[in-house]
Design an enzyme around this catalytic site. Structure first.
Site, PDB file in Angstrom:
ATOM      1  N   GLU A  25      49.193  44.587  41.375  1.00 57.20           N
ATOM      2  CA  GLU A  25      48.859  43.614  40.326  1.00 57.20           C
ATOM      3  C   GLU A  25      48.199  44.354  39.143  1.00 57.20           C
ATOM      4  O   GLU A  25      47.455  45.329  39.361  1.00 57.20           O
ATOM      5  CB  GLU A  25      47.857  42.639  40.969  1.00 57.20           C
ATOM      6  CG  GLU A  25      47.264  41.574  40.097  1.00 57.20           C
ATOM      7  CD  GLU A  25      46.172  40.791  40.855  1.00 57.20           C
ATOM      8  OE1 GLU A  25      45.644  41.283  41.886  1.00 57.20           O
ATOM      9  OE2 GLU A  25      45.835  39.682  40.408  1.00 57.20           O
ATOM     10  N   LYS A  82      51.001  34.063  38.382  1.00 61.09           N
ATOM     11  CA  LYS A  82      50.092  33.755  39.502  1.00 61.09           C
ATOM     12  C   LYS A  82      49.547  32.329  39.401  1.00 61.09           C
ATOM     13  O   LYS A  82      49.015  31.939  38.351  1.00 61.09           O
ATOM     14  CB  LYS A  82      48.946  34.766  39.477  1.00 61.09           C
ATOM     15  CG  LYS A  82      47.947  34.688  40.614  1.00 61.09           C
ATOM     16  CD  LYS A  82      46.941  35.838  40.467  1.00 61.09           C
ATOM     17  CE  LYS A  82      45.999  35.968  41.638  1.00 61.09           C
ATOM     18  NZ  LYS A  82      45.113  37.155  41.491  1.00 61.09           N
ATOM     19  N   CYS A 129      48.719  38.633  44.603  1.00 59.70           N
ATOM     20  CA  CYS A 129      47.420  38.805  45.250  1.00 59.70           C
ATOM     21  C   CYS A 129      46.852  37.530  45.886  1.00 59.70           C
ATOM     22  O   CYS A 129      47.324  37.110  46.918  1.00 59.70           O
ATOM     23  CB  CYS A 129      46.441  39.440  44.276  1.00 59.70           C
ATOM     24  SG  CYS A 129      45.076  40.255  45.134  1.00 59.70           S
ATOM     25  N   VAL A 141      40.090  42.677  46.779  1.00 61.08           N
ATOM     26  CA  VAL A 141      38.705  43.083  46.999  1.00 61.08           C
ATOM     27  C   VAL A 141      38.185  42.543  48.336  1.00 61.08           C
ATOM     28  O   VAL A 141      37.254  43.089  48.908  1.00 61.08           O
ATOM     29  CB  VAL A 141      37.786  42.652  45.837  1.00 61.08           C
ATOM     30  CG1 VAL A 141      38.114  43.427  44.572  1.00 61.08           C
ATOM     31  CG2 VAL A 141      37.885  41.170  45.554  1.00 61.08           C
TER      32      VAL A 141
HETATM   33  C1  ACM Z   1      42.892  39.049  43.526  1.00 61.19           C
HETATM   34  O1  ACM Z   1      43.562  38.014  43.529  1.00 61.19           O
HETATM   35  N1  ACM Z   1      43.123  40.031  42.679  1.00 61.19           N
HETATM   36  C2  ACM Z   1      41.818  39.240  44.492  1.00 61.19           C
END
Ligand code: ACM
Length: 271
Positions: free
Chosen positions: A46, A118, A151, A178
């Site tokens: 990402e 996203k 992510c 993370v």
């Molecule tokens: C994330 O969605 N970059 C933790």
């Protein structure tokens, strides 16, 4: 390699924050390395052109680029043609005068394939980005049907479920993780949806955040086919037959699509 087999790969890298030119050089090198290993499908992390831990929306906007006309997508279209591969890559996408999305671009030897924005924004991403407003979708790319999430979408199993129902054989997940859970969650997503997953994560620290690495590729039974370390960069590669994802029988008498009790799932569609 059998006729239907393909090589799929994830790049684990450490983008340099706010240095898109340098990151594009790194990105190009990974394409070259993947081509040497005959990779068909290559997934990058990402936001791997800009970095992740922004201080403001203005900063993200200045680092963002349009898809497909921006410099990263344009150069990847050429690389995909030169090296005959499909690429999925996380890019901060600028639209108009003030919108920024946390997107993935998909390109292949024929050119620009599409993009995904996203839909589940993580933590401070809500200050920096607009959430995508289109449901996850799949692309049929010759050797396989792929789906793309970004992510934190991992934490919402409905997103992968939609992709599976649309025929997804390989779920591509560009990530900047993370939390330590997505690697485990992708094993579950593989098992419950009987599809392959490619999780491409990054490493390194940006101010307050440290990213967890451990990129991985799973098969349709949740077996890990390839895995990276928590702090090393590089390429992980696996050879698969994507047609295995068409078999939705969990046991000889249990089909994960037709055994669903959709008559009892109404609650899922309520806020
Ligand atoms: C994330 O969605 N970059 C933790």
């Amino acid at each position: 390699m059998g006729v239907s087999n393909m090589k799929i790969a994830a790049v684990q890298m450490q983008p340099r924050f706010a240095q898109p030119e340098k990151n594009r050089i790194l990105i190009r090198r990974y394409c070259e390395r993947a081509a040497k290993q005959d990779v068909d499908l290559l997934v990058y992390p990402e936001l791997c052109v800009s970095g992740y831990n922004f201080v403001s929306k203005d900063q993200v906007f200045n680092l963002a680029e349009s898809i497909p006309d921006g410099p990263t997508t344009t150069s990847l279209i050429n690389l995909a043609d030169q090296y005959q591969l499909t690429v999925v890559i996380g890019i901060a996408e600028r639209e108009g005068l003030n919108k920024v999305f946390n997107s993935s671009a998909i390109v292949n030897p024929r050119g620009f394939v599409g993009k995904y924005r996203k839909i589940h924004l993580f933590a401070r991403e809500k200050e920096w980005f607009q959430a995508g407003n289109n449901p996850p979708k799949v692309w049929s790319l010759g050797k396989a049907i792929i789906g793309v999430l970004v992510c934190f979408d991992w934490a919402f199993p409905e997103a992968t479920r939609i992709l599976m129902l649309e025929g997804c054989e390989i779920l591509c997940l560009p990530a900047n993780l993370v939390l330590p859970y997505a690697q485990l969650a992708m094993i579950s997503r593989s098992i419950e949806n009987r599809l392959f997953t490619i999780l491409a994560n990054r490493i390194g620290t940006e101010r307050t955040l440290t990213f967890t690495g451990r990129s991985q590729i799973t098969d349709t039974h949740g077996k890990i086919l390839a895995r990276s370390g928590k702090d090393r960069t590089g390429l992980i590669v696996a050879e698969i037959d994507p047609r295995q994802a068409r078999n939705k029988m969990l046991t000889p008498t249990n089909n994960i699509i037709t055994d669903r009790r959709v008559d009892l799932y109404h609650r899922l569609l309520q806020p």
